[in-house]
Each structure stands twice: as C-alpha cells, then as structure tokens.
Write an enzyme that holds these catalytic residues in place. Sequence first.
Site, mmCIF file in Angstrom:
data_model
loop_
_atom_site.group_PDB
_atom_site.id
_atom_site.type_symbol
_atom_site.label_atom_id
_atom_site.label_comp_id
_atom_site.label_asym_id
_atom_site.label_seq_id
_atom_site.Cartn_x
_atom_site.Cartn_y
_atom_site.Cartn_z
ATOM 1 N N CYS A 127 0.847 -1.199 0.000
ATOM 2 C CA CYS A 127 0.000 0.000 0.000
ATOM 3 C C CYS A 127 0.882 1.249 0.000
ATOM 4 O O CYS A 127 0.629 2.197 -0.749
ATOM 5 C CB CYS A 127 -0.927 -0.031 1.222
ATOM 6 S SG CYS A 127 -2.054 1.373 1.311
ATOM 7 N N CYS A 128 1.936 1.243 0.829
ATOM 8 C CA CYS A 128 2.872 2.386 0.844
ATOM 9 C C CYS A 128 3.536 2.556 -0.522
ATOM 10 O O CYS A 128 3.746 3.685 -0.977
ATOM 11 C CB CYS A 128 3.935 2.200 1.920
ATOM 12 S SG CYS A 128 3.366 2.521 3.609
ATOM 13 N N CYS A 212 -0.703 8.615 7.298
ATOM 14 C CA CYS A 212 -2.070 8.356 6.843
ATOM 15 C C CYS A 212 -2.960 8.034 8.055
ATOM 16 O O CYS A 212 -2.503 7.428 9.036
ATOM 17 C CB CYS A 212 -2.087 7.169 5.899
ATOM 18 S SG CYS A 212 -1.213 7.465 4.360
ATOM 19 N N CYS A 215 -3.155 4.517 9.650
ATOM 20 C CA CYS A 215 -1.875 3.972 10.125
ATOM 21 C C CYS A 215 -1.229 4.837 11.195
ATOM 22 O O CYS A 215 -0.065 4.628 11.529
ATOM 23 C CB CYS A 215 -0.904 3.824 8.956
ATOM 24 S SG CYS A 215 -1.514 2.691 7.713
ATOM 25 N N CYS A 240 8.126 3.677 5.745
ATOM 26 C CA CYS A 240 7.264 3.385 4.592
ATOM 27 C C CYS A 240 8.087 3.172 3.333
ATOM 28 O O CYS A 240 7.545 2.855 2.291
ATOM 29 C CB CYS A 240 6.279 4.514 4.379
ATOM 30 S SG CYS A 240 7.072 6.103 4.158
HETATM 31 S S1 SF4 Z 1 0.772 4.745 5.617
HETATM 32 FE FE1 SF4 Z 1 -0.933 3.226 5.609
HETATM 33 S S2 SF4 Z 1 -2.600 4.018 4.300
HETATM 34 FE FE2 SF4 Z 1 -0.700 5.277 3.979
HETATM 35 S S3 SF4 Z 1 0.217 4.374 2.186
HETATM 36 FE FE3 SF4 Z 1 1.205 3.353 3.934
HETATM 37 S S4 SF4 Z 1 -0.071 1.543 4.421
HETATM 38 FE FE4 SF4 Z 1 -1.244 2.834 2.979
#
Ligand code: SF4
Length: 247
Positions: A127-128, A212, A215, A240
């Site tokens: 996701c990151c 985010c 998170c 991340c």
């Molecule tokens: S911090 Fe969380 S929501 Fe944001 S990109 Fe990374 S995993 Fe995805």
Amino acid sequence: MSALRPPSPATERLAQASADFAAKLAETQEVLRGASREHRAIKQASSLGAEDVIISHLIAELGLSITVFVLDTGALHHETLALLERQQAAARLPIEVHRPNTGQVIQWVARHGQSAIYDSMALRKDCCRLRKLEPLAQALQGQTAWITGLRREQSDARAEVPLIDTTEQASLGRIKYNPLANWTWGDVWHFIAQEQIDYNPLHDAFFPSIGCAPCTRAISQGEPFRAGRWGWEEESAKECGLHVRTA
Ligand code: SF4
C-alpha cells in the site's frame, strides 16, 4: 481525531530550545542556502508535520527557489488536508500535490480489501508503494536533490541521519538534505511558537508523527516518538520506504 487525553497546545507543552539553538538554526539556514545554490532541480518533501512546516517557512523566509511537494495518499487526516489548503491559500511557496493512480488504488482495494494493510506487513508495504513511493518517484523525477524533515532523535533507525546524505547519489542521482537533523523536539516547538507557524492540530492531540489516518494514532506519555505509526508492527519495521538508506 482520537485522543488519549484532551488536546493541549503543543507549542505550550513542548517548546524548549536547546542551549545551542541559535547555532543549530544558523546551520539549518546555511544548509538550505547551500542546497539552493548547488541545485536548480530541488524540492522539499512535506508531510505537513511539524518539522516540514518549519522547513517550508524557512525556504519562504530565505527567498529560496525550492518547490514544496506533498504526497496526498488519499488516506490523510482531514486536519492534514485542511492545513494543506491553508498553506496553498497563503501562497508563500508553490506547493505541488502528487497523488497515486486512482484506478490502481481502486483495483488494489477491490483485490485485497479495505483493511488489508492490517493483514500482513507485505500488504501494508505494498500500500505504501502504491500510495507513497510511486507518487514520490513522480515528484522527484529529474531532481538532483530533495529536502526532508528527518531528525536523529525521531527513532533509532534515524539516529545517524546526516545533514547532507549522499547515499542515494549513485543509485538515484540525487542528494538528500536533512537540515533539521540536529534539532530536538523541543527546538522544533520552540521555533514554531516563536515564529507563530501554522501547524497540524493533530500535534495538539498527541500525534508527534503524522502519516495516513488508518496507520497513525496518538501516543501515550513515555511511548517512543514513532510508536503511533503502524502501531501494530515491530518498531524496526516502521518506515514506509521513503527514507530507507540505500548504502
Ligand atoms: S501509511 Fe498506511 S494508508 Fe498510507 S500508504 Fe502506507 S499503508 Fe497505505
């Protein structure tokens, strides 16, 4: 906004300048001036956290030709988006906003589910990659340098952060400047209070490090600075990928 305690202004609670703060500020200003002199293609990566609003403030104060960019992952807190709007309205600096590919995000969520980031570290990191790393690569395309708000005090993983980091130069062709590397958290809030810099109210609700919404959480007294980031993961994994050193 989830808070463990009632909000309390971070400027009143945390401001405490180091004895050598004036020297640190002069060093920071010199790093920024030097970076601007050395590079025509240079940007500041801003998360809109406390450190980054200071750097943007200094860039504007010093009249440096450095563009600020924000990665809007599509999952930021509304407080962060409101601060972005205020900064854009103030128009002290050009601010670019880079977003992930909407179609790819929709496909990713459809395939893995809304809560996939909590299922495994691999999915969280994926996701990151999609929401942060790919937009970061787009933002930094053609740049020979970038500026971040990393500080040594933030975590063990950042304890060796240099003011000028050349480890990305061979692989990615750019230098990373960390002009606040030597600042303490008290220095950060001292300067924000002194200069009356607009900041993210999540800091008043005990979010030291802001990412985010899904998170990031507020921290309790005594918890490490980045405990609220990916709070369900091991401390050593809490990056991340934006600031993983390549050498
Ligand atoms: S911090 Fe969380 S929501 Fe944001 S990109 Fe990374 S995993 Fe995805």
